[in-house]
Scaffold this active site. Structure first.
Site, PDB file in Angstrom:
ATOM      1  N   ARG A 249       0.843  -1.189   0.000  1.00  0.00           N
ATOM      2  CA  ARG A 249       0.000   0.000   0.000  1.00  0.00           C
ATOM      3  C   ARG A 249       0.883   1.245   0.000  1.00  0.00           C
ATOM      4  O   ARG A 249       2.005   1.222   0.518  1.00  0.00           O
ATOM      5  CB  ARG A 249      -0.889   0.018   1.255  1.00  0.00           C
ATOM      6  CG  ARG A 249      -1.993  -1.017   1.231  1.00  0.00           C
ATOM      7  CD  ARG A 249      -3.076  -0.652   0.223  1.00  0.00           C
ATOM      8  NE  ARG A 249      -4.195  -1.568   0.255  1.00  0.00           N
ATOM      9  CZ  ARG A 249      -4.424  -2.523  -0.645  1.00  0.00           C
ATOM     10  NH1 ARG A 249      -3.593  -2.706  -1.656  1.00  0.00           N
ATOM     11  NH2 ARG A 249      -5.484  -3.296  -0.551  1.00  0.00           N
ATOM     12  N   HIS A 297      -1.576   0.775  -9.654  1.00  0.00           N
ATOM     13  CA  HIS A 297      -2.262  -0.192  -8.778  1.00  0.00           C
ATOM     14  C   HIS A 297      -2.925  -1.309  -9.595  1.00  0.00           C
ATOM     15  O   HIS A 297      -4.136  -1.537  -9.537  1.00  0.00           O
ATOM     16  CB  HIS A 297      -3.304   0.505  -7.885  1.00  0.00           C
ATOM     17  CG  HIS A 297      -3.651  -0.291  -6.653  1.00  0.00           C
ATOM     18  ND1 HIS A 297      -3.870   0.283  -5.427  1.00  0.00           N
ATOM     19  CD2 HIS A 297      -3.817  -1.636  -6.463  1.00  0.00           C
ATOM     20  CE1 HIS A 297      -4.154  -0.669  -4.537  1.00  0.00           C
ATOM     21  NE2 HIS A 297      -4.135  -1.837  -5.151  1.00  0.00           N
TER      22      HIS A 297
HETATM   23  P1  NDP Z   1      -1.864 -12.128   3.932  1.00  0.00           P
HETATM   24  O1  NDP Z   1      -2.713 -11.611   5.026  1.00  0.00           O
HETATM   25  O2  NDP Z   1      -2.110 -13.491   3.393  1.00  0.00           O
HETATM   26  O3  NDP Z   1      -0.311 -12.084   4.387  1.00  0.00           O
HETATM   27  C1  NDP Z   1       0.231 -11.003   5.080  1.00  0.00           C
HETATM   28  C2  NDP Z   1       1.661 -11.334   5.466  1.00  0.00           C
HETATM   29  O4  NDP Z   1       2.234 -10.186   6.092  1.00  0.00           O
HETATM   30  C3  NDP Z   1       1.760 -12.494   6.478  1.00  0.00           C
HETATM   31  O5  NDP Z   1       2.874 -13.288   6.194  1.00  0.00           O
HETATM   32  C4  NDP Z   1       1.974 -11.760   7.797  1.00  0.00           C
HETATM   33  O6  NDP Z   1       2.693 -12.471   8.771  1.00  0.00           O
HETATM   34  C5  NDP Z   1       2.787 -10.579   7.348  1.00  0.00           C
HETATM   35  N1  NDP Z   1       2.696  -9.485   8.312  1.00  0.00           N
HETATM   36  C6  NDP Z   1       1.603  -8.813   8.723  1.00  0.00           C
HETATM   37  N2  NDP Z   1       1.931  -7.898   9.657  1.00  0.00           N
HETATM   38  C7  NDP Z   1       3.270  -8.014   9.844  1.00  0.00           C
HETATM   39  C8  NDP Z   1       4.184  -7.357  10.691  1.00  0.00           C
HETATM   40  N3  NDP Z   1       3.816  -6.397  11.546  1.00  0.00           N
HETATM   41  N4  NDP Z   1       5.484  -7.720  10.622  1.00  0.00           N
HETATM   42  C9  NDP Z   1       5.887  -8.715   9.783  1.00  0.00           C
HETATM   43  N5  NDP Z   1       5.054  -9.381   8.938  1.00  0.00           N
HETATM   44  C10 NDP Z   1       3.756  -9.020   8.980  1.00  0.00           C
HETATM   45  O7  NDP Z   1      -1.933 -11.050   2.756  1.00  0.00           O
HETATM   46  P2  NDP Z   1      -1.877 -11.264   1.175  1.00  0.00           P
HETATM   47  O8  NDP Z   1      -0.617 -11.977   0.834  1.00  0.00           O
HETATM   48  O9  NDP Z   1      -3.152 -11.815   0.673  1.00  0.00           O
HETATM   49  O10 NDP Z   1      -1.811  -9.735   0.687  1.00  0.00           O
HETATM   50  C11 NDP Z   1      -0.796  -8.873   1.131  1.00  0.00           C
HETATM   51  C12 NDP Z   1      -1.080  -7.444   0.744  1.00  0.00           C
HETATM   52  O11 NDP Z   1      -0.852  -7.248  -0.651  1.00  0.00           O
HETATM   53  C13 NDP Z   1      -2.516  -6.944   0.924  1.00  0.00           C
HETATM   54  O12 NDP Z   1      -2.815  -6.650   2.265  1.00  0.00           O
HETATM   55  C14 NDP Z   1      -2.504  -5.700   0.070  1.00  0.00           C
HETATM   56  O13 NDP Z   1      -2.006  -4.614   0.825  1.00  0.00           O
HETATM   57  C15 NDP Z   1      -1.501  -6.035  -1.037  1.00  0.00           C
HETATM   58  N6  NDP Z   1      -2.159  -6.228  -2.331  1.00  0.00           N
HETATM   59  C16 NDP Z   1      -1.824  -5.381  -3.362  1.00  0.00           C
HETATM   60  C17 NDP Z   1      -2.366  -5.547  -4.599  1.00  0.00           C
HETATM   61  C18 NDP Z   1      -1.954  -4.673  -5.726  1.00  0.00           C
HETATM   62  O14 NDP Z   1      -2.539  -4.762  -6.813  1.00  0.00           O
HETATM   63  N7  NDP Z   1      -0.937  -3.837  -5.555  1.00  0.00           N
HETATM   64  C19 NDP Z   1      -3.340  -6.609  -4.888  1.00  0.00           C
HETATM   65  C20 NDP Z   1      -3.616  -7.459  -3.748  1.00  0.00           C
HETATM   66  C21 NDP Z   1      -3.042  -7.255  -2.527  1.00  0.00           C
HETATM   67  P3  NDP Z   1       2.096 -13.849   9.389  1.00  0.00           P
HETATM   68  O15 NDP Z   1       2.255 -14.862   8.274  1.00  0.00           O
HETATM   69  O16 NDP Z   1       2.993 -14.139  10.532  1.00  0.00           O
HETATM   70  O17 NDP Z   1       0.674 -13.602   9.740  1.00  0.00           O
HETATM   71  C1  OXD Z   2      -6.265  -5.759  -3.030  1.00  0.00           C
HETATM   72  C2  OXD Z   2      -5.857  -4.776  -4.036  1.00  0.00           C
HETATM   73  O1  OXD Z   2      -6.074  -5.550  -1.829  1.00  0.00           O
HETATM   74  O2  OXD Z   2      -6.317  -4.861  -5.194  1.00  0.00           O
HETATM   75  O3  OXD Z   2      -6.816  -6.804  -3.435  1.00  0.00           O
HETATM   76  O4  OXD Z   2      -5.033  -3.909  -3.740  1.00  0.00           O
END
Ligand code: NDP
Ligand code: OXD
Length: 334
Positions: A249, A297
């Site tokens: 983000r 995005h």
């Molecule tokens: P998940 O919830 O599956 O995974 C999040 C990961 O981040 C987990 O491994 C988690 O750790 C880790 N995490 C969360 N908080 C912390 C922290 N404080 N310190 C260290 N690690 C942390 O998310 P997704 O993989 O599904 O998606 C990730 C992000 O990608 C979304 O939230 C969104 O912001 C972004 N996104 C962007 C898109 C784009 O088009 N640019 C499209 C889709 C998503 P743990 O495994 O220990 O819980």
């Molecule tokens: C999502 C995105 O969070 O599109 O899925 O950014």
């Protein structure tokens, strides 16, 4: 992804559910997107659905589920029967656009293997594009010049992924398949990483993780803990000249710190897909920076049919008193 998602053809469970009870009422609402694009997918998944599209939702007291991207403030709190707040995407940070988000309904996010594939392709492109000097080749080609760049084997390029969730693990697997030396960082320890991916976790593991990232990919959710994660202090802990790829983000990044780090050589390049203000304003310095690649995005998108299917399945589970596997943990905020 729940077992139900994988094993049931689209809408089967939802249609069965609707034969025994009043058809669910689902609202599609956003303060920034026209949600009409989702209507055909919901109609195809569940023809009898009571479907409302914002801003004119009719009576709010029979709405069971709201599919949202940046919902207008106060509207969800005025829906007394609301059980499900379904995010349109993997992230749920956009729900903060509503400061009065009601605590009762379950918040679910999209978990989608097709989206993981799209994200993986973007991240792999971003890494290769910089590591194989594709910008220089495009410039040479435009000038009609046959100009080789140094070739570094992928095994000598270390790619770190911050965030080892659905999208981070899929990206790690793909980068490793291409031959990159992949490492990942998460909040909690990970037992199920692809073999060979070096795992780090927590604040204690962050320094060691960052020290081995020639490229750093941010795939974290935006939470109180991760806001401003990509800042001057973090850049200084990366190998000099590292490549930053932010597909998380915009608010993960301190924009002024990035510009300074590129100017003084702390960072070598940045590929950015998410921004604090979207669309990125036309005068923004990122647009013209020679070492920043901007994309609007688009790293990944969820197919409307998947959004419809997951919404209806999540709602059906909640109606049966079950908690969907894709429900967000309110304590962690992701
Ligand atoms: P998940 O919830 O599956 O995974 C999040 C990961 O981040 C987990 O491994 C988690 O750790 C880790 N995490 C969360 N908080 C912390 C922290 N404080 N310190 C260290 N690690 C942390 O998310 P997704 O993989 O599904 O998606 C990730 C992000 O990608 C979304 O939230 C969104 O912001 C972004 N996104 C962007 C898109 C784009 O088009 N640019 C499209 C889709 C998503 P743990 O495994 O220990 O819980
Ligand atoms: C999502 C995105 O969070 O599109 O899925 O950014």
């Amino acid at each position: 992804m729940t077992r139900t998602d994988r094993d049931n053809p689209a809408g089967t469970l939802s249609k069965m559910d609707m034969t025994t009870t009043k058809p669910p009422c689902v609202a599609l609402l956003s303060s920034v997107l026209d949600m009409q694009y989702l209507v055909p997918a919901f109609r195809a998944a569940a023809p009898g659905l009571d479907l409302r599209v914002g801003p004119d939702l009719g009576a709010l007291d029979d709405i069971d589920a709201a599919v949202c991207w940046a919902p207008p403030p106060g509207l969800l709190a005025a829906m007394p029967k609301l059980r499900l707040v379904q995010s349109l995407g993997a992230g749920i940070d956009h729900l903060r656009s509503d400061p009065d988000l009601p605590p009762g309904p379950t918040v679910c996010r999209i978990v989608d293997t097709a989206m993981a594939g799209t994200m993986t392709a973007y991240v792999t492109w971003a890494v290769i594009q910089h590591q194989r000097s594709m910008g220089a080749y495009l410039a040479s080609a435009a000038a009609g010049q046959w100009q080789e760049q140094p070739i570094v084997a992928p095994s000598r390029h270390r790619v770190g992924i911050a965030g080892l969730g659905t999208l981070g693990i899929a990206s790690a697997r793909a980068l490793q398949a291409v031959g990159y030396a992949v490492r990942g960082w998460s909040r909690s320890p990970k037992a199920d990483l692809p073999e060979g991916v070096q795992a780090f976790h927590g604040q204690d593991g962050l320094d060691a993780f960052l020290a081995g990232c020639d490229a750093l990919v941010c795939l974290l959710p935006l939470t109180a803990q991760t806001q401003g994660f990509l800042c001057a202090d973090l850049f200084a802990r990366l190998p000099r000249g590292a490549h930053l790829i932010n597909v998380g983000r915009g608010s993960h990044l301190v924009e002024a710190d990035l510009l300074r780090a590129l100017d003084d050589g702390t960072l070598g390049a940045a590929t950015l897909d998410a921004f604090q203000h979207e669309p990125l304003p036309s005068g923004h310095p990122f647009w013209r920076h020679p070492r920043i690649n901007v994309t609007p995005h688009v790293a990944a998108r969820t197919d409307p049919a998947t959004i419809a299917r997951q919404t209806l399945d999540n709602l059906a589970q909640l109606r049966r008193g079950q908690r969907p596997a894709v429900a967000v943990d309110p304590a962690q905020g992701y």
